[in-house]
Design a protein around this motif. Structure first.
Motif: not given
Length: 220
Positions: A133-136, A141-146, A148-154
């Motif tokens: 989550r922190l990495y994404r 923030a370092a790129g041109d836009g946000p 995808d905030e989708a969570e990886p599967p369980d």
């Protein structure tokens, strides 16, 4: 027990469950797709990383990785000049046991590898999820836009592959993740890689992430 499999040497690591589109123009790979389309489903070929050499040209790939992934053919569009645009999805991992370079396209004897979660995946999965989550967030923030905030599967196996495919890493690190014996070992490696990448992004927050990302299509 081994099985004969058509091989596609590629400068990209394919992980199980992940989508890989390809643009094919070399005669050998156009023939490979043509042969696959004549067979019943599922239709697959082996994507194997190039450790020495390059993707195109006669005899281009001189040394291949030992572990690859089956790419199942899901869509194929043939152009009037014979080129193909195809969409594949990663399936089973395999270990390459023997090569056959005598055919129009490379083939090999492969041994399929099991997919095991490993021991006590819960704690490491939770730690990796937090780091991811922190990495994404930092990468967005370092790129041109946000991003995808989708969570990886369980599921720990699926989670380990989704994160492996999402990380912006060089081919050596990607291949190392593919070769991990089980999901716990893969998640442990991802924990260390995510900690490293988060430190880098914390120090260098203004590097555009887009310049490191692979394109959707790989010309072969």
């Amino acid at each position: 027990m081994t099985e004969r499999l058509a091989l596609f040497p590629l400068g990209t690591v394919l992980f199980p469950g992940l989508v890989l589109p390809l643009h094919l123009f070399e005669d050998r790979y156009r023939r490979l797709v043509g042969d696959l389309l004549e067979r019943p489903e599922p239709r697959g070929f082996g994507v194997v990383g190039i450790q020495l050499g390059h993707e195109v040209g006669d005899g281009a790939a001189h040394r291949l990785a030992e572990v690859g992934c089956v790419a199942e053919l899901r869509e194929a569009t043939r152009h009037p000049d014979g080129r193909y645009d195809i969409v594949t999805v990663g399936a089973r991992r395999f270990r390459l046991k023997e090569l056959d370079r005598s055919r129009p396209y490379l083939q090999g004897e492969v041994e399929y590898l099991p997919e095991e979660p490993g021991a006590d995946t819960g704690p490491i999965a939770r730690r990796v999820r937090r780091l991811y989550r922190l990495y994404r967030h930092r990468l967005g923030a370092a790129g041109d836009g946000p991003f995808d905030e989708a969570e990886p599967p369980d599921d720990p196996v699926a989670m380990s592959y989704v994160i492996a495919a999402s990380l912006v890493l060089d081919g050596h690190d990607k291949q190392r993740l593919l070769e991990c014996e089980d999901a716990t070992l893969r998640l442990e490696a991802e924990r260390d890689l995510l900690a490293r990448e988060n430190r880098i992004l914390d120090v260098l927050p203004m590097i555009p992430a887009g310049q490191f990302l692979d394109g959707s299509f790989h010309p072969n």
